[in-house]
Design a protein around this motif. Sequence first.
Motif, mmCIF file in Angstrom:
data_model
loop_
_atom_site.group_PDB
_atom_site.id
_atom_site.type_symbol
_atom_site.label_atom_id
_atom_site.label_comp_id
_atom_site.label_asym_id
_atom_site.label_seq_id
_atom_site.Cartn_x
_atom_site.Cartn_y
_atom_site.Cartn_z
ATOM 1 N N THR A 10 1.018 -0.620 0.140
ATOM 2 C CA THR A 10 -0.188 0.045 -0.160
ATOM 3 C C THR A 10 0.807 1.738 -0.388
ATOM 4 O OG1 THR A 10 -1.951 -0.623 1.012
ATOM 5 C CG2 THR A 10 -1.680 1.138 1.286
ATOM 6 N N ARG A 11 2.033 1.444 0.951
ATOM 7 C CA ARG A 11 3.018 1.890 1.011
ATOM 8 C C ARG A 11 3.375 2.663 -0.391
ATOM 9 N NH1 ARG A 11 8.258 3.940 1.889
ATOM 10 N NH2 ARG A 11 8.117 5.977 3.559
ATOM 11 N N GLN A 12 3.836 2.135 -1.095
ATOM 12 C CA GLN A 12 4.427 1.826 -2.319
ATOM 13 C C GLN A 12 3.364 2.186 -3.065
ATOM 14 O OE1 GLN A 12 7.857 1.509 -3.012
ATOM 15 N NE2 GLN A 12 7.824 1.925 -4.886
ATOM 16 N N ASN A 13 2.329 1.421 -3.218
ATOM 17 C CA ASN A 13 1.510 1.976 -4.395
ATOM 18 C C ASN A 13 1.210 3.487 -4.357
ATOM 19 O OD1 ASN A 13 -0.699 1.928 -6.320
ATOM 20 N ND2 ASN A 13 -2.263 2.456 -5.184
ATOM 21 N N ILE A 14 1.047 3.801 -3.147
ATOM 22 C CA ILE A 14 0.418 5.665 -2.460
ATOM 23 C C ILE A 14 1.973 6.421 -3.186
ATOM 24 C CG2 ILE A 14 0.602 7.319 -1.016
ATOM 25 C CD1 ILE A 14 -0.842 5.269 0.813
ATOM 26 N N LEU A 15 3.279 5.789 -3.447
ATOM 27 C CA LEU A 15 4.565 6.659 -3.178
ATOM 28 C C LEU A 15 4.367 6.729 -5.068
ATOM 29 C CD1 LEU A 15 7.537 5.061 -1.828
ATOM 30 C CD2 LEU A 15 6.585 7.698 -2.231
ATOM 31 N N GLU A 16 4.287 5.679 -5.726
ATOM 32 C CA GLU A 16 4.230 5.740 -6.751
ATOM 33 C C GLU A 16 2.765 6.381 -7.418
ATOM 34 O OE1 GLU A 16 3.571 1.499 -7.961
ATOM 35 O OE2 GLU A 16 5.737 0.732 -7.836
ATOM 36 N N ALA A 17 1.855 6.171 -7.263
ATOM 37 C CA ALA A 17 0.691 7.532 -7.242
ATOM 38 C C ALA A 17 1.284 8.585 -7.099
ATOM 39 C CB ALA A 17 -0.531 7.412 -6.929
ATOM 40 N N ALA A 18 2.021 8.598 -5.990
ATOM 41 C CA ALA A 18 2.323 11.065 -5.961
ATOM 42 C C ALA A 18 3.256 11.095 -6.750
ATOM 43 C CB ALA A 18 2.414 10.978 -4.297
ATOM 44 N N ALA A 19 3.717 9.527 -6.977
ATOM 45 C CA ALA A 19 5.179 10.485 -8.265
ATOM 46 C C ALA A 19 4.609 10.974 -9.545
ATOM 47 C CB ALA A 19 6.053 9.426 -8.234
ATOM 48 N N VAL A 20 3.302 10.442 -10.057
ATOM 49 C CA VAL A 20 2.727 10.594 -11.018
ATOM 50 C C VAL A 20 2.139 12.172 -11.538
ATOM 51 C CG1 VAL A 20 0.816 10.140 -12.646
ATOM 52 C CG2 VAL A 20 2.328 8.061 -11.740
ATOM 53 N N VAL A 21 1.772 12.132 -10.183
ATOM 54 C CA VAL A 21 0.723 13.443 -10.355
ATOM 55 C C VAL A 21 1.744 14.660 -9.604
ATOM 56 C CG1 VAL A 21 -0.986 14.345 -8.722
ATOM 57 C CG2 VAL A 21 -0.986 12.016 -8.791
ATOM 58 N N LEU A 36 -4.295 10.731 -3.766
ATOM 59 C CA LEU A 36 -5.566 9.772 -3.594
ATOM 60 C C LEU A 36 -6.780 8.954 -4.663
ATOM 61 C CD1 LEU A 36 -7.734 11.187 -0.349
ATOM 62 C CD2 LEU A 36 -5.673 9.255 -0.084
ATOM 63 N N ALA A 37 -7.009 9.558 -5.455
ATOM 64 C CA ALA A 37 -8.184 8.945 -6.039
ATOM 65 C C ALA A 37 -6.564 7.857 -7.344
ATOM 66 C CB ALA A 37 -8.538 10.217 -7.495
ATOM 67 N N ARG A 38 -5.792 9.025 -7.823
ATOM 68 C CA ARG A 38 -4.913 7.640 -9.018
ATOM 69 C C ARG A 38 -4.701 6.407 -7.753
ATOM 70 N NH1 ARG A 38 -2.918 8.682 -13.959
ATOM 71 N NH2 ARG A 38 -1.524 7.327 -14.131
ATOM 72 N N ALA A 39 -4.515 6.486 -6.383
ATOM 73 C CA ALA A 39 -3.911 5.199 -5.725
ATOM 74 C C ALA A 39 -4.958 4.604 -5.124
ATOM 75 C CB ALA A 39 -2.583 5.812 -4.620
ATOM 76 N N GLU A 40 -6.134 4.600 -5.234
ATOM 77 C CA GLU A 40 -7.387 4.427 -5.291
ATOM 78 C C GLU A 40 -7.423 3.752 -3.582
ATOM 79 O OE1 GLU A 40 -7.689 1.206 -8.548
ATOM 80 O OE2 GLU A 40 -8.756 2.969 -9.547
ATOM 81 N N VAL A 41 -6.527 4.379 -3.070
ATOM 82 C CA VAL A 41 -6.407 4.159 -1.657
ATOM 83 C C VAL A 41 -7.812 4.796 -0.464
ATOM 84 C CG1 VAL A 41 -4.058 3.208 -1.607
ATOM 85 C CG2 VAL A 41 -4.578 5.908 -0.941
ATOM 86 N N THR A 42 -8.032 4.939 0.895
ATOM 87 C CA THR A 42 -8.616 5.904 1.776
ATOM 88 C C THR A 42 -7.489 7.077 1.919
ATOM 89 O OG1 THR A 42 -8.045 5.296 3.607
ATOM 90 C CG2 THR A 42 -10.612 4.691 2.072
ATOM 91 N N LYS A 43 -8.621 7.706 3.132
ATOM 92 C CA LYS A 43 -7.941 9.075 2.938
ATOM 93 C C LYS A 43 -6.442 8.476 4.237
ATOM 94 C CE LYS A 43 -8.642 13.526 3.000
ATOM 95 N NZ LYS A 43 -9.810 14.632 3.127
ATOM 96 N N GLY A 44 -7.089 7.891 4.963
ATOM 97 C CA GLY A 44 -6.895 7.103 6.385
ATOM 98 C C GLY A 44 -5.554 6.604 6.484
ATOM 99 N N ALA A 45 -5.707 6.110 4.727
ATOM 100 C CA ALA A 45 -4.640 5.070 4.536
ATOM 101 C C ALA A 45 -3.378 5.508 4.505
ATOM 102 C CB ALA A 45 -4.977 3.738 3.170
ATOM 103 N N LEU A 46 -3.377 6.514 3.558
ATOM 104 C CA LEU A 46 -2.416 7.603 3.356
ATOM 105 C C LEU A 46 -1.997 8.097 4.113
ATOM 106 C CD1 LEU A 46 -2.078 9.821 0.149
ATOM 107 C CD2 LEU A 46 -0.904 10.703 2.538
ATOM 108 N N TYR A 47 -2.251 8.404 5.146
ATOM 109 C CA TYR A 47 -2.691 9.520 6.452
ATOM 110 C C TYR A 47 -1.598 8.655 7.579
ATOM 111 C CZ TYR A 47 -3.595 13.745 4.737
ATOM 112 O OH TYR A 47 -3.716 15.466 3.761
#
Length: 240
Positions: A10-21, A36-47
Amino acid sequence: MAKQDRAIRTRQNILEAAAVVFDQKGYDAATITEILARAEVTKGALYFHFTSKEELALAVIDAQVTQAPPMPDLPGKSKMQEMVDMGMLFAHRLADDALLRGSVRLTLEHGSTSLNRSGPFNGWTHLHTQVLVEGLERGEVLPHVVPSDTAELIVGAYAGINTMSQAINNRADLERRASVLYEHVMPSVVVPSVLARLDMAPGRGARALAEAERARETKVREAAAEAAEAERAGTPVGVA
């Protein structure tokens, strides 16, 4: 263990989605909502993994060095070829590595002053210094060379050609520019006998990856052969 693995993914997915944005928008214009939209995760998961957009951006920046694939240790390969390959592989990876592109955008852009963008510069300089020191010890480097000074020069110059290539044609010619950089710098760094064997031509990144893959396949075959030989040696006579 499964829960831990899932958290790492999940952490890696968020990193890669953030990198694209970040690569598309830059730090200041990027929003957590888009990530969040690109990673398809909740705000709680990101934070859970990152406390702020700044912390997330810093993690993307640091990934440029911390998640760089290790340089393959090939038999007979000089340390100076290894140093050239760091830059040529970097250019090659930028074509399809979204995390690396996002990291580079954040590192080189002139946006928010709150981000500490020094990590990749320090990291790459440290790696280049290490390789130059080893090359000096092996007799590959000219005796007048100061590894730390040369490392800073190469990393700084590479950042310059990266920025220029991005501005002119979206890095389509970055490998060519890197090749030209090494062709001009390496004669003042490397002893002639090693210099003559260096592959600094465009396309070296792909060739280096192919060499590494062939070496990996050879090691796999050799390990399989050794295992088969050990099994035969340990098999009782008359047992099929």
